[in-house]
Design a protein around this motif. Structure first.
Motif, short mmCIF file in Angstrom:
data_model
loop_
_atom_site.label_atom_id
_atom_site.label_comp_id
_atom_site.label_asym_id
_atom_site.label_seq_id
_atom_site.Cartn_x
_atom_site.Cartn_y
_atom_site.Cartn_z
N LEU A 224 -3.18 -68.49 -31.37
CA LEU A 224 -3.30 -67.68 -30.47
C LEU A 224 -3.40 -66.15 -30.77
O LEU A 224 -3.02 -65.69 -31.53
CB LEU A 224 -1.81 -67.78 -29.93
CG LEU A 224 -1.30 -67.04 -28.77
CD1 LEU A 224 -1.93 -67.45 -27.46
CD2 LEU A 224 0.21 -66.74 -28.57
N PHE A 225 -4.45 -65.61 -29.73
CA PHE A 225 -4.79 -64.32 -30.05
C PHE A 225 -4.54 -63.47 -28.84
O PHE A 225 -4.64 -63.97 -27.56
CB PHE A 225 -6.44 -64.51 -30.38
CG PHE A 225 -6.85 -65.00 -31.65
CD1 PHE A 225 -6.92 -64.48 -32.66
CD2 PHE A 225 -7.40 -66.57 -31.40
CE1 PHE A 225 -7.28 -65.18 -33.93
CE2 PHE A 225 -7.69 -67.10 -32.60
CZ PHE A 225 -7.73 -66.56 -33.95
N LEU B 52 4.07 -46.94 -38.80
CA LEU B 52 4.87 -47.46 -39.77
C LEU B 52 6.07 -48.67 -39.37
O LEU B 52 6.22 -49.41 -39.96
CB LEU B 52 5.53 -46.47 -40.39
CG LEU B 52 4.60 -45.49 -41.40
CD1 LEU B 52 5.25 -44.38 -42.19
CD2 LEU B 52 3.85 -45.99 -42.43
N ALA B 53 6.60 -48.10 -38.29
CA ALA B 53 7.66 -49.01 -37.94
C ALA B 53 7.01 -50.55 -37.41
O ALA B 53 7.57 -51.58 -37.72
CB ALA B 53 8.38 -48.50 -36.53
N ARG B 54 6.06 -50.52 -36.88
CA ARG B 54 5.11 -51.55 -36.38
C ARG B 54 4.78 -52.64 -37.82
O ARG B 54 4.95 -53.66 -37.59
CB ARG B 54 4.11 -51.30 -35.65
CG ARG B 54 3.08 -52.59 -35.17
CD ARG B 54 1.78 -52.66 -34.51
NE ARG B 54 2.35 -52.07 -32.99
CZ ARG B 54 2.23 -50.70 -32.47
NH1 ARG B 54 1.55 -50.00 -33.32
NH2 ARG B 54 2.54 -50.53 -31.23
N ARG B 55 4.42 -51.64 -38.78
CA ARG B 55 3.79 -52.55 -40.13
C ARG B 55 5.19 -53.19 -40.83
O ARG B 55 5.14 -54.21 -41.25
CB ARG B 55 3.34 -51.61 -41.08
CG ARG B 55 2.01 -51.24 -40.58
CD ARG B 55 1.29 -50.28 -41.62
NE ARG B 55 -0.11 -50.09 -41.47
CZ ARG B 55 -1.10 -50.51 -41.73
NH1 ARG B 55 -1.02 -51.66 -42.60
NH2 ARG B 55 -2.43 -50.04 -41.37
N ILE B 56 6.29 -52.41 -40.55
CA ILE B 56 7.62 -52.90 -41.07
C ILE B 56 8.14 -54.17 -40.42
O ILE B 56 8.50 -55.17 -40.90
CB ILE B 56 8.51 -51.87 -41.31
CG1 ILE B 56 8.32 -50.77 -42.32
CG2 ILE B 56 10.11 -52.45 -41.46
CD1 ILE B 56 9.13 -49.46 -42.21
N ALA B 57 8.08 -54.01 -39.04
CA ALA B 57 8.60 -55.25 -38.30
C ALA B 57 7.63 -56.58 -38.38
O ALA B 57 8.35 -57.55 -38.55
CB ALA B 57 8.27 -54.79 -36.84
N GLN C 285 -1.39 -58.45 -37.25
CA GLN C 285 -2.11 -57.54 -36.09
C GLN C 285 -2.66 -56.53 -36.92
O GLN C 285 -2.51 -56.16 -38.01
CB GLN C 285 -0.99 -56.78 -35.44
CG GLN C 285 -1.66 -55.57 -34.51
CD GLN C 285 -0.64 -54.44 -34.02
OE1 GLN C 285 0.63 -54.64 -33.90
NE2 GLN C 285 -1.44 -53.43 -33.70
N LEU C 286 -4.09 -56.35 -36.48
CA LEU C 286 -5.00 -55.28 -37.12
C LEU C 286 -5.84 -54.75 -36.13
O LEU C 286 -6.06 -55.10 -35.19
CB LEU C 286 -5.73 -56.11 -38.26
CG LEU C 286 -6.70 -57.24 -37.77
CD1 LEU C 286 -8.07 -56.76 -37.63
CD2 LEU C 286 -6.53 -58.15 -38.98
N CYS D 239 -3.75 -59.11 -32.05
CA CYS D 239 -2.57 -59.72 -32.53
C CYS D 239 -3.02 -61.48 -32.79
O CYS D 239 -3.65 -61.85 -31.91
CB CYS D 239 -1.51 -59.77 -31.79
SG CYS D 239 -1.21 -58.09 -31.56
N SER D 240 -2.48 -62.02 -33.72
CA SER D 240 -2.85 -63.35 -33.85
C SER D 240 -1.64 -64.17 -34.50
O SER D 240 -0.83 -63.65 -35.29
CB SER D 240 -4.07 -63.60 -34.93
OG SER D 240 -3.75 -63.21 -36.08
#
Length: 165
Positions: free
Chosen positions: A33-34, A52-57, A83-84, A94-95
């Motif tokens: 799913l993309f 940073l919060a997104r990377r941690i989550a 996510q990249l 997002c995948s």
């Protein structure tokens, strides 16, 4: 119990076209799913904190999914959420990639969506926050310590790769 999203359109007038392949030689269920979103620029401390919060989550979500996949009777054999920021696509991608036994496909989708929904509703625990923030800091410290031993070209390549991911 997870309520599955039911929709026939991505946007008004644009129908969803799922692709389903069946063949007697296929031995596993595979789900990919993309979703594409605009890239969120990092221009101030608030946007940096959000990044940073997104990377941690996302790190917490990946670990939660992997732990669920290591149980005695896992719903899936492989799962990864990513996510990249894609320079080539000009957006954030997002995948969700997943593989499962053909008979367990509904369980696999339900389990992964349940973990994503729990993260969205309840966030991460204090322990997860501490662990992943510490990991980010350790990575940054290691890169800073290597700063004088890495060529400028290599540093630029690494920076571009990091930003793209």
């Amino acid at each position: 119990k997870v309520e599955l999203l039911k929709t026939n359109e991505i946007t008004p007038g644009k129908k969803i076209r799922p692709h389903i392949y069946r063949h007697e030689l296929l031995q596993a269920f595979s789900f990919h799913l993309f979703a594409k979103r605009p890239v969120e620029p990092i221009v101030d401390i608030k946007s940096f904190r959000r990044s940073l919060a997104r990377r941690i989550a996302l790190a917490a979500l990946q670990i939660r999914l992997n732990v669920g996949g290591r149980s005695d009777d896992p719903a899936f054999t492989f799962v990864e959420f990513n996510q990249l920021d894609s320079a080539r696509e000009g957006c954030a991608v997002c995948s969700l990639d997943m593989q499962a036994e053909p008979t367990r496909w509904k369980d696999a989708i339900g389990k992964s969506l349940s973990e994503i929904r729990k993260l969205g509703l309840f966030g991460i625990t204090a322990g997860e926050m501490e662990r992943y923030a510490s990991s980010l800091m350790t990575d940054a410290e290691q890169l800073a310590a290597q700063g004088d031993r890495i060529s400028h070209g290599d540093q630029l390549s690494h920076l571009m790769e990091t930003v793209a991911n």
